[in-house]
Design a protein around this motif. Structure first.
Motif, PDB file in Angstrom:
ATOM      1  N   PRO A  85      44.082   1.475  34.816  1.00  0.00           N
ATOM      2  CA  PRO A  85      44.082   2.936  34.636  1.00  0.00           C
ATOM      3  C   PRO A  85      45.494   3.469  34.397  1.00  0.00           C
ATOM      4  O   PRO A  85      46.469   2.973  34.933  1.00  0.00           O
ATOM      5  CB  PRO A  85      43.525   3.461  35.948  1.00  0.00           C
ATOM      6  CG  PRO A  85      43.825   2.391  36.945  1.00  0.00           C
ATOM      7  CD  PRO A  85      43.761   1.090  36.185  1.00  0.00           C
ATOM      8  N   VAL A  86      45.554   4.494  33.589  1.00  0.00           N
ATOM      9  CA  VAL A  86      46.817   5.156  33.292  1.00  0.00           C
ATOM     10  C   VAL A  86      46.760   6.538  33.919  1.00  0.00           C
ATOM     11  O   VAL A  86      45.821   7.294  33.704  1.00  0.00           O
ATOM     12  CB  VAL A  86      47.043   5.269  31.762  1.00  0.00           C
ATOM     13  CG1 VAL A  86      48.304   6.056  31.462  1.00  0.00           C
ATOM     14  CG2 VAL A  86      47.086   3.912  31.151  1.00  0.00           C
ATOM     15  N   ARG A  87      47.758   6.867  34.716  1.00  0.00           N
ATOM     16  CA  ARG A  87      47.801   8.179  35.370  1.00  0.00           C
ATOM     17  C   ARG A  87      49.027   8.928  34.867  1.00  0.00           C
ATOM     18  O   ARG A  87      50.128   8.404  34.860  1.00  0.00           O
ATOM     19  CB  ARG A  87      47.877   8.032  36.886  1.00  0.00           C
ATOM     20  CG  ARG A  87      46.653   7.402  37.464  1.00  0.00           C
ATOM     21  CD  ARG A  87      46.754   7.372  38.946  1.00  0.00           C
ATOM     22  NE  ARG A  87      45.598   6.634  39.452  1.00  0.00           N
ATOM     23  CZ  ARG A  87      45.241   6.588  40.701  1.00  0.00           C
ATOM     24  NH1 ARG A  87      45.966   7.228  41.602  1.00  0.00           N
ATOM     25  NH2 ARG A  87      44.194   5.907  41.070  1.00  0.00           N
ATOM     26  N   ILE A  88      48.799  10.165  34.473  1.00  0.00           N
ATOM     27  CA  ILE A  88      49.887  11.014  34.024  1.00  0.00           C
ATOM     28  C   ILE A  88      49.973  12.166  35.008  1.00  0.00           C
ATOM     29  O   ILE A  88      49.047  12.946  35.155  1.00  0.00           O
ATOM     30  CB  ILE A  88      49.637  11.542  32.591  1.00  0.00           C
ATOM     31  CG1 ILE A  88      49.513  10.357  31.630  1.00  0.00           C
ATOM     32  CG2 ILE A  88      50.746  12.490  32.181  1.00  0.00           C
ATOM     33  CD1 ILE A  88      49.140  10.773  30.232  1.00  0.00           C
ATOM     34  N   ALA A  89      51.101  12.258  35.693  1.00  0.00           N
ATOM     35  CA  ALA A  89      51.293  13.319  36.679  1.00  0.00           C
ATOM     36  C   ALA A  89      52.122  14.439  36.045  1.00  0.00           C
ATOM     37  O   ALA A  89      53.246  14.204  35.589  1.00  0.00           O
ATOM     38  CB  ALA A  89      51.991  12.769  37.911  1.00  0.00           C
ATOM     39  N   LEU A  90      51.563  15.602  36.006  1.00  0.00           N
ATOM     40  CA  LEU A  90      52.267  16.769  35.473  1.00  0.00           C
ATOM     41  C   LEU A  90      52.757  17.639  36.611  1.00  0.00           C
ATOM     42  O   LEU A  90      52.084  17.736  37.643  1.00  0.00           O
ATOM     43  CB  LEU A  90      51.346  17.587  34.570  1.00  0.00           C
ATOM     44  CG  LEU A  90      50.817  16.858  33.317  1.00  0.00           C
ATOM     45  CD1 LEU A  90      49.831  17.744  32.585  1.00  0.00           C
ATOM     46  CD2 LEU A  90      51.957  16.487  32.408  1.00  0.00           C
ATOM     47  N   PRO A  91      53.901  18.274  36.454  1.00  0.00           N
ATOM     48  CA  PRO A  91      54.352  19.170  37.514  1.00  0.00           C
ATOM     49  C   PRO A  91      53.426  20.376  37.589  1.00  0.00           C
ATOM     50  O   PRO A  91      52.825  20.783  36.587  1.00  0.00           O
ATOM     51  CB  PRO A  91      55.762  19.568  37.066  1.00  0.00           C
ATOM     52  CG  PRO A  91      55.804  19.299  35.609  1.00  0.00           C
ATOM     53  CD  PRO A  91      54.835  18.198  35.361  1.00  0.00           C
TER      54      PRO A  91
END
Length: 94
Positions: A85-91
């Motif tokens: 899985p790829v997780r993209i954390a945005l502020p």
């Protein structure tokens, strides 16, 4: 009789080049001067480094070789890149 369309296209391309040269010329010339300045300075000081500081000269040669190396390609048995899985954390937005 000569077809005028190719001549008009050629004239348009040449005219566009002459009109864009004042905009692009200084930027291209500046980047070329910067490239020449870096290579010329390294060449003159390289002789001094080679004689008086051989370790520095060798380190510079290694650095130049690393700058020219391409990124390593994946091997056939490595599997897909980014498996899982790829997780993209945005502020948080305000």
């Amino acid at each position: 009789m000569i077809d005028p369309l190719p001549l008009l296209v050629l004239a348009g391309v040449l005219l566009a080049g002459f009109l864009l040269w004042p905009l692009l010329g200084p930027r291209l010339a500046a980047s070329e001067r910067k490239r020449r300045r870096r290579s010329a300075g390294g060449g003159m000081l390289g002789v001094v480094d080679e004689v008086f500081r051989p370790q520095t000269h060798e380190a510079h040669l290694v650095w130049e070789a690393q700058q020219e190396l391409p990124a390593p390609a994946p091997l056939p048995g490595d599997g897909p890149i980014g498996a899982g899985p790829v997780r993209i954390a945005l502020p948080p937005s305000r």
